[in-house]
Write a protein that holds these residues in place. Structure first.
Motif, PDB file in Angstrom:
ATOM      1  N   TYR A   1       0.828  -1.198   0.000  1.00  0.00           N
ATOM      2  CA  TYR A   1       0.000   0.000   0.000  1.00  0.00           C
ATOM      3  C   TYR A   1       0.865   1.251   0.000  1.00  0.00           C
ATOM      4  CZ  TYR A   1      -3.315  -3.488   1.733  1.00  0.00           C
ATOM      5  OH  TYR A   1      -4.100  -4.603   1.882  1.00  0.00           O
ATOM      6  N   LEU A   2       0.280   2.334  -0.489  1.00  0.00           N
ATOM      7  CA  LEU A   2       0.920   3.635  -0.392  1.00  0.00           C
ATOM      8  C   LEU A   2      -0.138   4.629   0.077  1.00  0.00           C
ATOM      9  CD1 LEU A   2       3.401   5.415  -0.824  1.00  0.00           C
ATOM     10  CD2 LEU A   2       2.581   5.851  -3.160  1.00  0.00           C
ATOM     11  N   ARG A   3       0.047   5.121   1.270  1.00  0.00           N
ATOM     12  CA  ARG A   3      -0.852   6.131   1.821  1.00  0.00           C
ATOM     13  C   ARG A   3      -0.210   7.496   1.577  1.00  0.00           C
ATOM     14  NH1 ARG A   3      -6.038   7.587   2.886  1.00  0.00           N
ATOM     15  NH2 ARG A   3      -6.096   9.170   4.541  1.00  0.00           N
ATOM     16  N   MET A   4      -0.956   8.377   0.918  1.00  0.00           N
ATOM     17  CA  MET A   4      -0.425   9.684   0.551  1.00  0.00           C
ATOM     18  C   MET A   4      -1.261  10.767   1.224  1.00  0.00           C
ATOM     19  SD  MET A   4       0.323   8.983  -3.488  1.00  0.00           S
ATOM     20  CE  MET A   4      -1.407   8.641  -3.865  1.00  0.00           C
ATOM     21  N   ASN A   5      -0.640  11.528   2.079  1.00  0.00           N
ATOM     22  CA  ASN A   5      -1.292  12.631   2.775  1.00  0.00           C
ATOM     23  C   ASN A   5      -0.696  13.960   2.337  1.00  0.00           C
ATOM     24  OD1 ASN A   5      -2.860  10.826   4.357  1.00  0.00           O
ATOM     25  ND2 ASN A   5      -1.211  10.651   5.870  1.00  0.00           N
ATOM     26  N   SER A   6      -1.422  15.029   2.626  1.00  0.00           N
ATOM     27  CA  SER A   6      -0.961  16.392   2.309  1.00  0.00           C
ATOM     28  C   SER A   6      -0.477  16.482   0.870  1.00  0.00           C
ATOM     29  CB  SER A   6       0.164  16.796   3.276  1.00  0.00           C
ATOM     30  OG  SER A   6      -0.270  16.724   4.619  1.00  0.00           O
ATOM     31  N   LEU A   7      -1.275  15.985  -0.025  1.00  0.00           N
ATOM     32  CA  LEU A   7      -0.876  15.932  -1.432  1.00  0.00           C
ATOM     33  C   LEU A   7      -0.701  17.323  -2.023  1.00  0.00           C
ATOM     34  CD1 LEU A   7      -3.014  12.897  -2.477  1.00  0.00           C
ATOM     35  CD2 LEU A   7      -0.559  13.092  -2.851  1.00  0.00           C
ATOM     36  N   LYS A   8       0.250  17.423  -2.940  1.00  0.00           N
ATOM     37  CA  LYS A   8       0.571  18.667  -3.617  1.00  0.00           C
ATOM     38  C   LYS A   8       0.400  18.486  -5.122  1.00  0.00           C
ATOM     39  CE  LYS A   8       4.227  19.447  -0.189  1.00  0.00           C
ATOM     40  NZ  LYS A   8       5.688  19.684   0.002  1.00  0.00           N
ATOM     41  N   PRO A   9       0.172  19.568  -5.840  1.00  0.00           N
ATOM     42  CA  PRO A   9       0.047  19.435  -7.302  1.00  0.00           C
ATOM     43  C   PRO A   9       1.267  18.763  -7.932  1.00  0.00           C
ATOM     44  CG  PRO A   9      -0.753  21.577  -6.618  1.00  0.00           C
ATOM     45  CD  PRO A   9      -0.157  20.929  -5.393  1.00  0.00           C
ATOM     46  N   GLU A  10       2.432  18.971  -7.368  1.00  0.00           N
ATOM     47  CA  GLU A  10       3.644  18.349  -7.928  1.00  0.00           C
ATOM     48  C   GLU A  10       3.710  16.851  -7.680  1.00  0.00           C
ATOM     49  OE1 GLU A  10       3.464  21.030  -5.925  1.00  0.00           O
ATOM     50  OE2 GLU A  10       5.130  21.083  -4.481  1.00  0.00           O
ATOM     51  N   ASP A  11       2.769  16.293  -6.920  1.00  0.00           N
ATOM     52  CA  ASP A  11       2.679  14.838  -6.750  1.00  0.00           C
ATOM     53  C   ASP A  11       1.925  14.193  -7.911  1.00  0.00           C
ATOM     54  OD1 ASP A  11       2.129  15.402  -3.255  1.00  0.00           O
ATOM     55  OD2 ASP A  11       3.986  14.722  -4.202  1.00  0.00           O
ATOM     56  N   THR A  12       1.362  15.005  -8.784  1.00  0.00           N
ATOM     57  CA  THR A  12       0.627  14.479  -9.931  1.00  0.00           C
ATOM     58  C   THR A  12       1.548  13.656 -10.823  1.00  0.00           C
ATOM     59  OG1 THR A  12      -0.963  16.295  -9.939  1.00  0.00           O
ATOM     60  CG2 THR A  12      -0.636  15.108 -12.016  1.00  0.00           C
ATOM     61  N   ALA A  13       1.153  12.415 -11.086  1.00  0.00           N
ATOM     62  CA  ALA A  13       1.977  11.499 -11.879  1.00  0.00           C
ATOM     63  C   ALA A  13       1.242  10.180 -12.026  1.00  0.00           C
ATOM     64  CB  ALA A  13       3.331  11.266 -11.199  1.00  0.00           C
ATOM     65  N   VAL A  14       1.785   9.337 -12.866  1.00  0.00           N
ATOM     66  CA  VAL A  14       1.372   7.935 -12.887  1.00  0.00           C
ATOM     67  C   VAL A  14       2.240   7.211 -11.859  1.00  0.00           C
ATOM     68  CG1 VAL A  14       1.192   5.820 -14.220  1.00  0.00           C
ATOM     69  CG2 VAL A  14       0.683   8.034 -15.296  1.00  0.00           C
ATOM     70  N   TYR A  15       1.602   6.515 -10.956  1.00  0.00           N
ATOM     71  CA  TYR A  15       2.307   5.807  -9.895  1.00  0.00           C
ATOM     72  C   TYR A  15       2.402   4.322 -10.252  1.00  0.00           C
ATOM     73  CZ  TYR A  15       2.414   9.860  -6.890  1.00  0.00           C
ATOM     74  OH  TYR A  15       2.696  11.109  -6.359  1.00  0.00           O
ATOM     75  N   TYR A  16       3.617   3.805 -10.136  1.00  0.00           N
ATOM     76  CA  TYR A  16       3.891   2.414 -10.489  1.00  0.00           C
ATOM     77  C   TYR A  16       4.345   1.629  -9.263  1.00  0.00           C
ATOM     78  CZ  TYR A  16       3.963   4.046 -15.331  1.00  0.00           C
ATOM     79  OH  TYR A  16       3.640   4.584 -16.550  1.00  0.00           O
TER      80      TYR A  16
END
Length: 129
Positions: free
Chosen positions: A83-98
């Protein structure tokens, strides 16, 4: 051979949270190092986080500086899932995650994509400002 299938991507506002899952095939999941990478348009695939097996059922986790303190990797070996829990997301986190997997016997650095043996198809994460 390991097959990886990611799920959980989507659109979220900046400051929000999102969780990704990666289901793996195979009966030796616990013996694999597992990781997450991401790739934004026009950029190279970059390391996000990894859980490296350090012996028995012990794993060592590492994070990219850009996500440290905001993202958390975890795994459930009984469910063959990471799993990957992502908090406090930012626009620069935008991507395809693999999602990625590799043999735990590998001593190559986890931050380089070519040091991983198996990849999922990717899931899109979009963070709006």
């Amino acid at each position: 051979q390991v097959e990886l299938v990611e799920s959980g991507g989507g659109l979220v506002q900046a400051g929000g949270s999102l969780s990704l899952s990666c289901a793996a095939s195979g009966r030796t999941f616990s013996s694999y190092d597992m990781g997450w990478f991401r790739q934004a348009p026009g950029k190279e695939r970059e390391f996000v986080t990894a859980m490296r097996r350090s012996g028995g059922s012990t794993y060592f986790t590492s994070y990219a500086d850009s996500v440290k303190g905001r993202f958390t990797i975890s795994r459930d070996n009984a469910k063959n899932t990471v799993y990957l829990r992502m908090n406090s997301l930012k626009p620069e986190d935008t991507a395809v995650y693999y999602c990625a997997a590799r043999y735990s016997s590998s001593i190559a650095v986890v931050t380089i994509a070519t040091n991983w043996h198996y990849w999922g198809q990717g899931t899109q994460v979009t963070v709006s400002s």
